[in-house]
Design a protein around this motif. Sequence first.
Motif, PDB file in Angstrom:
ATOM      1  N   GLY A 195       4.092  21.495  -6.822  1.00  0.00           N
ATOM      2  CA  GLY A 195       4.060  20.103  -7.457  1.00  0.00           C
ATOM      3  C   GLY A 195       3.673  18.921  -6.996  1.00  0.00           C
ATOM      4  N   HIS A 196       3.591  19.076  -5.585  1.00  0.00           N
ATOM      5  CA  HIS A 196       2.792  17.922  -5.107  1.00  0.00           C
ATOM      6  C   HIS A 196       1.115  17.357  -5.652  1.00  0.00           C
ATOM      7  N   GLU A 197       0.469  16.606  -5.845  1.00  0.00           N
ATOM      8  CA  GLU A 197      -0.848  15.906  -6.590  1.00  0.00           C
ATOM      9  C   GLU A 197      -1.719  16.781  -5.891  1.00  0.00           C
ATOM     10  N   PRO A 198      -2.244  17.076  -4.637  1.00  0.00           N
ATOM     11  CA  PRO A 198      -3.287  17.661  -3.501  1.00  0.00           C
ATOM     12  C   PRO A 198      -2.829  19.700  -3.890  1.00  0.00           C
ATOM     13  N   GLN A 199      -1.495  19.940  -4.049  1.00  0.00           N
ATOM     14  CA  GLN A 199      -1.659  21.078  -4.194  1.00  0.00           C
ATOM     15  C   GLN A 199      -2.031  21.574  -5.540  1.00  0.00           C
TER      16      GLN A 199
ATOM     17  N   LYS B 125      -2.030  10.612  -5.458  1.00  0.00           N
ATOM     18  CA  LYS B 125      -2.171   9.785  -6.741  1.00  0.00           C
ATOM     19  C   LYS B 125      -0.799   9.798  -6.979  1.00  0.00           C
ATOM     20  N   VAL B 126      -0.945   8.893  -7.647  1.00  0.00           N
ATOM     21  CA  VAL B 126       1.102   8.783  -8.796  1.00  0.00           C
ATOM     22  C   VAL B 126       0.958   8.967  -9.926  1.00  0.00           C
ATOM     23  N   ALA B 127       1.771   9.047 -10.394  1.00  0.00           N
ATOM     24  CA  ALA B 127       1.779   9.850 -12.482  1.00  0.00           C
ATOM     25  C   ALA B 127       1.710   9.079 -12.416  1.00  0.00           C
ATOM     26  N   ASP B 128       1.783   7.843 -12.925  1.00  0.00           N
ATOM     27  CA  ASP B 128       0.886   6.772 -13.614  1.00  0.00           C
ATOM     28  C   ASP B 128      -0.640   5.792 -12.647  1.00  0.00           C
ATOM     29  N   MET B 129      -1.373   6.946 -12.906  1.00  0.00           N
ATOM     30  CA  MET B 129      -2.190   5.668 -11.876  1.00  0.00           C
ATOM     31  C   MET B 129      -2.693   4.485 -12.785  1.00  0.00           C
ATOM     32  N   GLU B 130      -2.943   4.107 -13.839  1.00  0.00           N
ATOM     33  CA  GLU B 130      -2.916   3.406 -14.465  1.00  0.00           C
ATOM     34  C   GLU B 130      -2.047   2.075 -14.049  1.00  0.00           C
ATOM     35  N   LYS B 131      -0.823   2.035 -13.858  1.00  0.00           N
ATOM     36  CA  LYS B 131       0.080   1.190 -13.141  1.00  0.00           C
ATOM     37  C   LYS B 131      -0.534   0.531 -12.158  1.00  0.00           C
ATOM     38  N   LEU B 132      -1.494   0.935 -11.275  1.00  0.00           N
ATOM     39  CA  LEU B 132      -1.513   0.688  -9.770  1.00  0.00           C
ATOM     40  C   LEU B 132      -2.656  -0.726  -9.639  1.00  0.00           C
ATOM     41  N   THR B 133      -3.196  -1.596  -8.692  1.00  0.00           N
ATOM     42  CA  THR B 133      -4.111  -2.619  -9.160  1.00  0.00           C
ATOM     43  C   THR B 133      -5.528  -1.715  -8.777  1.00  0.00           C
ATOM     44  N   THR B 134      -5.086  -0.975  -7.810  1.00  0.00           N
ATOM     45  CA  THR B 134      -6.531  -0.043  -7.165  1.00  0.00           C
ATOM     46  C   THR B 134      -5.884   0.595  -6.663  1.00  0.00           C
ATOM     47  N   TYR B 135      -6.719   2.136  -6.671  1.00  0.00           N
ATOM     48  CA  TYR B 135      -6.210   3.575  -6.177  1.00  0.00           C
ATOM     49  C   TYR B 135      -7.643   3.849  -5.336  1.00  0.00           C
ATOM     50  N   VAL B 136      -7.338   4.021  -3.743  1.00  0.00           N
ATOM     51  CA  VAL B 136      -8.027   4.752  -2.778  1.00  0.00           C
ATOM     52  C   VAL B 136      -8.543   5.773  -2.720  1.00  0.00           C
ATOM     53  N   GLY B 137      -8.595   6.914  -2.600  1.00  0.00           N
ATOM     54  CA  GLY B 137      -8.961   8.638  -2.663  1.00  0.00           C
ATOM     55  C   GLY B 137      -9.996   8.980  -2.575  1.00  0.00           C
ATOM     56  N   SER B 138     -10.382  10.009  -2.608  1.00  0.00           N
ATOM     57  CA  SER B 138     -11.445  10.762  -3.493  1.00  0.00           C
ATOM     58  C   SER B 138     -10.903  12.374  -3.779  1.00  0.00           C
ATOM     59  N   ASP B 139     -11.951  12.617  -4.815  1.00  0.00           N
ATOM     60  CA  ASP B 139     -11.389  13.534  -5.478  1.00  0.00           C
ATOM     61  C   ASP B 139     -11.093  14.850  -5.238  1.00  0.00           C
ATOM     62  N   THR B 140      -9.420  14.977  -5.462  1.00  0.00           N
ATOM     63  CA  THR B 140      -9.314  16.058  -4.986  1.00  0.00           C
ATOM     64  C   THR B 140      -9.085  17.963  -5.598  1.00  0.00           C
ATOM     65  N   ILE B 141      -9.341  18.157  -6.199  1.00  0.00           N
ATOM     66  CA  ILE B 141     -10.215  18.594  -7.138  1.00  0.00           C
ATOM     67  C   ILE B 141     -11.935  19.597  -6.871  1.00  0.00           C
TER      68      ILE B 141
ATOM     69  N   VAL C 187       0.989  -1.065   0.062  1.00  0.00           N
ATOM     70  CA  VAL C 187       0.280  -0.252   0.437  1.00  0.00           C
ATOM     71  C   VAL C 187       0.830   1.351   0.216  1.00  0.00           C
ATOM     72  N   LEU C 188       0.369   2.217  -0.485  1.00  0.00           N
ATOM     73  CA  LEU C 188       1.419   2.901  -0.661  1.00  0.00           C
ATOM     74  C   LEU C 188       0.880   4.548  -1.494  1.00  0.00           C
ATOM     75  N   ILE C 189       1.116   6.222  -0.055  1.00  0.00           N
ATOM     76  CA  ILE C 189       0.501   6.484   0.080  1.00  0.00           C
ATOM     77  C   ILE C 189       2.253   7.801  -0.342  1.00  0.00           C
ATOM     78  N   PRO C 190       2.286   7.846  -1.540  1.00  0.00           N
ATOM     79  CA  PRO C 190       3.030   8.880  -2.052  1.00  0.00           C
ATOM     80  C   PRO C 190       3.812   9.999  -1.493  1.00  0.00           C
ATOM     81  N   GLY C 191       5.504  10.448  -0.665  1.00  0.00           N
ATOM     82  CA  GLY C 191       5.198  11.417  -0.661  1.00  0.00           C
ATOM     83  C   GLY C 191       5.083  13.133  -2.229  1.00  0.00           C
ATOM     84  N   ASP C 192       5.328  12.485  -2.792  1.00  0.00           N
ATOM     85  CA  ASP C 192       5.222  13.136  -4.037  1.00  0.00           C
ATOM     86  C   ASP C 192       4.874  12.511  -5.755  1.00  0.00           C
ATOM     87  N   LYS C 193       3.974  13.185  -6.029  1.00  0.00           N
ATOM     88  CA  LYS C 193       4.086  12.724  -7.486  1.00  0.00           C
ATOM     89  C   LYS C 193       5.033  12.002  -8.676  1.00  0.00           C
ATOM     90  N   GLU C 194       4.946  12.873  -9.101  1.00  0.00           N
ATOM     91  CA  GLU C 194       6.449  12.544 -10.179  1.00  0.00           C
ATOM     92  C   GLU C 194       7.486  11.696  -9.361  1.00  0.00           C
TER      93      GLU C 194
END
Length: 336
Positions: free
Chosen positions: A183-187, A139-155, A110-117
């Motif tokens: 540069g962080h995805e939530p920012q 989110k990570v840079a290459d979302m399609e590579k994840l098995t699945t993603y759990v989160g919320s719509d940050t926008i 399970v990964l919570i990345p520190g930085d998207k890129e």
Amino acid sequence: MKLKRLIITLLVFIISASLLIGCGKGSNTADKEGSKNTNATTTSTKKKVIGVMIGDMSNQFQSYIMDGMKAEAKKYEDEFEFVFVDGKFDSNVQLSQAENFISQKVNAIVLIPGDKEGSKPIVDRIVKAGIPLIGCNTKVADMEKLTTYVGSDTIQSGELLMQGIADKLGGKGNIVELQGFYGHEPQIERHKGIQNILSKYSNIKVLAENTGKWNRAEGMAVMENWLKSDLKDKINAVVAHNDEMAIGAMKAVEAVGLLDKIIIGGIDATPEMLKYLKEGKVEVTVFQDAVGQGKKAIECAVKAVKGEKLEKEYMIPYELVKPEDADKYLAKYPTK
């Protein structure tokens, strides 16, 4: 004399035979104990192992995600072992942690990345190793590579926050924006959400924006600088990308006696922010279900190891929180 020697010889033979039999029994017992110990080790190693990479354990919101993860993990402790590591908001640290998990042949990560890129090489190596990878919260840079993603719509979180503040301002006024790490995805996405709402309000002006690095002390320092400048008497509201920076800004505003003149809002609805909301020191926050995200991420990791079908993503909606709702949202957090 001969009889005497014969008796002595017989006695020696009997004693020797007894000793040999005794040693033989001892050897069998040791073998059995060794077998028991081996079986115990084998039994303990039958547990599946899930590595959990937290972006930064010192981050208050991520600590609540971890609370949810650990609460959910207890349901599976007979079958699974969960190993938590702290990435310290450093992609290089997380890359090293990923390599360690890969070498240990964990069953899922399970990964919570520190930085998207910065997540790119981390994701690539885990996926190349054939280990199921569950993304959580960021989110990570290459979302399609994840098995699945759990989160919320940050926008959506940025939109809810800005709309709540726009309503408090009556559709006009001057704001400053405290952003997360650039540069962080939530920012990026929270800023985008804020801009989406501002496009509807021509009478709301952005006087300044800066990063508070998701940190209370940094948020407070940035706000103090603004209050020492010619902006002091022009600021009507602070729009902060998370509650930690909002609380830092609130402390700075309180220190100069302007809490009754400056509206403050943030995102996450942490217990401390909710307390200040009840006290009237901040006006709005946005609930992001940290515990819910953590629980769902662990549930998905277990299902992935068991080969169960997963959706590509699980999105948990944000919710605007007003002072009158504070107690309801406080009740969502586990008692420590």
